[in-house]
Design an enzyme around this catalytic site. Structure first.
Site, short mmCIF file in Angstrom:
data_model
loop_
_atom_site.label_atom_id
_atom_site.label_comp_id
_atom_site.label_asym_id
_atom_site.label_seq_id
_atom_site.Cartn_x
_atom_site.Cartn_y
_atom_site.Cartn_z
N ASN A 34 11.82 6.00 -12.87
CA ASN A 34 13.44 6.24 -12.26
C ASN A 34 13.86 4.54 -12.95
O ASN A 34 14.98 4.13 -12.46
CB ASN A 34 13.52 5.99 -10.66
CG ASN A 34 12.62 4.99 -10.04
OD1 ASN A 34 11.66 4.38 -10.81
ND2 ASN A 34 12.64 5.02 -8.85
N GLY A 38 10.22 -0.13 -14.32
CA GLY A 38 9.69 0.34 -15.47
C GLY A 38 10.93 -0.35 -16.51
O GLY A 38 12.03 -0.29 -16.38
N ASP A 58 13.57 10.09 -10.03
CA ASP A 58 13.01 9.21 -8.84
C ASP A 58 12.12 10.40 -8.19
O ASP A 58 12.37 11.44 -7.86
CB ASP A 58 13.99 8.60 -8.00
CG ASP A 58 13.28 7.96 -6.77
OD1 ASP A 58 12.13 8.14 -6.47
OD2 ASP A 58 14.30 7.36 -6.16
N GLY A 104 2.66 18.81 -4.26
CA GLY A 104 3.25 20.09 -4.20
C GLY A 104 3.36 20.57 -5.64
O GLY A 104 3.33 21.63 -5.75
N LYS A 107 0.06 21.71 -6.95
CA LYS A 107 -0.25 23.14 -6.21
C LYS A 107 0.11 24.23 -6.93
O LYS A 107 -0.22 25.33 -7.04
CB LYS A 107 -0.03 22.91 -4.72
CG LYS A 107 -0.34 24.16 -3.88
CD LYS A 107 -0.16 23.90 -2.41
CE LYS A 107 -0.49 25.05 -1.72
NZ LYS A 107 0.50 26.19 -2.02
N TYR A 147 2.75 -2.27 0.86
CA TYR A 147 2.07 -1.66 -0.36
C TYR A 147 0.68 -1.14 -0.32
O TYR A 147 0.17 0.01 -0.46
CB TYR A 147 1.89 -2.72 -1.32
CG TYR A 147 0.95 -2.52 -2.78
CD1 TYR A 147 1.63 -1.33 -3.48
CD2 TYR A 147 0.17 -2.93 -3.23
CE1 TYR A 147 1.19 -1.12 -4.92
CE2 TYR A 147 -0.40 -2.72 -4.45
CZ TYR A 147 0.11 -1.70 -5.20
OH TYR A 147 -0.58 -1.50 -6.43
N THR A 177 -5.41 -5.42 -13.55
CA THR A 177 -5.54 -4.97 -14.99
C THR A 177 -4.42 -5.95 -15.67
O THR A 177 -3.29 -6.39 -14.94
CB THR A 177 -5.12 -3.66 -15.01
OG1 THR A 177 -6.17 -2.78 -14.37
CG2 THR A 177 -5.12 -3.06 -16.48
#
Length: 329
Positions: A34, A38, A58, A104, A107, A147, A177
């Protein structure tokens, strides 16, 4: 026919490197982000590749991907203190609703899913180094709790889907990282120190600098995640570099690396900041045959060269994204 993989958080630091790796391995990558934290610049080099597509979406809203899907990497989440303290509700939502929607979808498609957990599930640990059997020491109502608890819930619901729906799930507990494409001023240690050094500013160390971190170069991290996804192991696995260093000693390393002569200045330690962070990677070595290969000296040189190539305008830029739309939700 190429295997299809959905990568959420694909325009982020780690997500973009995962896109590169899976494209290189011959997968068809469906990238989703979204763009709250990023940046499309991280994946623009993949534009035009027949095995790459981008969806601006999103994941806290219903997630739909048409056709067959083999794998899902759920990496959508703010990951830096600056971000999750600015957008705490969105951070909790992407860890809960976002994970629910991805599970979901897995699955529905009978796809294997790997979720990006974090060393922050251990909180300010009372056990050192941290192995996967340690339950953690987390302040649920502290500022970092949005978080930490988002990730802990993420692990719980993932294991519930694994046990109840027999879904193929993987959990990567990712430790610090670093590497190219990190945001310069996102509040994390390495870009913060390098940014200050390149701007000629003093390096800011919180507390007395005795707190420790263990830094893993991004290529090593991606290799560990790749192996975990393709393994048959469903319990959490620490992916990180066990080489530990104090923040004060690391600041001195940055000064030597950059050839600058800045001073080190000290500020008050933020609330619930972990004093020790070092992964026990015994499980990763045994189950995945994985351990980091890139030394901190080598990885930091590559990372410093990346930041040094930025323009003066980029170096002076401070984080100023408008998160208000997402805060209101």
């Amino acid at each position: 026919m190429a295997k299809k993989i959905l990568i959420t958080g694909a325009a982020g630091f780690l997500g973009s490197h995962l896109c590169d790796r899976f494209i290189a391995e011959g997968f068809h990558v469906i990238a989703m982000d979204n763009l709250i934290t990023g940046d499309l610049k991280n994946i623009e080099h993949l534009t035009g590749n027949k095995n790459f597509e981008f969806h601006h979406h999103d994941v806290t809203k219903f997630v739909h991907v048409p056709g067959k899907l083999d794998y899902i990497l759920h990496f959508a989440s703010p990951a830096s203190p600056i971000d999750y303290l600015k957008i705490p509700i969105q951070t909790l939502k992407v860890g809960s609703l976002g994970t629910l929607h991805c599970l979901g979808l897995a699955k529905e498609k009978n796809a294997r899913i790997l979720i990006a957990s974090t060393s922050e599930v251990y909180g300010d640990p009372l056990v050192h180094p941290q192995d996967e059997e340690y339950y953690g020491n987390v302040n649920t109502i502290g500022p970092r709790g949005v978080y930490d608890e988002a990730k802990r819930f993420q692990e719980s619901i993932t294991m519930a889907y694994h046990r109840f729906h027999h879904l193929e799930t993987r959990i990567a507990r990712i430790f610090n990282t670093y590497g190219p494409r990190m945001r310069l001023n996102d509040g994390r240690v390495i870009p913060a120190f390098i940014g200050q050094a390149l701007r000629g500013e003093d390096l800011t160390v919180f507390g007395d600098g005795s707190q420790t971190r263990s830094f893993c170069y991004v290529d090593d991290q991606v290799e560990g995640i790749y192996r975990l996804l393709l393994s048959d192991f469903s319990d959490p696995v620490n992916i990180g570099n066990p080489e530990e260093i104090s923040i004060l000693d690391f600041a001195k390393e940055i000064i030597r690396l950059t050839g600058t002569d800045q001073k080190i200045v000290f500020q008050e330690l933020p609330k619930d900041d972990p004093m020790q962070r070092q992964p026990d990677i015994t499980r990763a070595r045994k189950v995945l045959g994985w351990e980091p290969k890139v030394s901190r000296e080598e990885g930091m040189k590559i990372t410093y060269d990346y930041f040094r190539g930025m323009s003066p305008e980029e170096l002076d830029k401070r984080e100023h994204k408008d998160f208000s739309e997402h805060i209101r939700r």
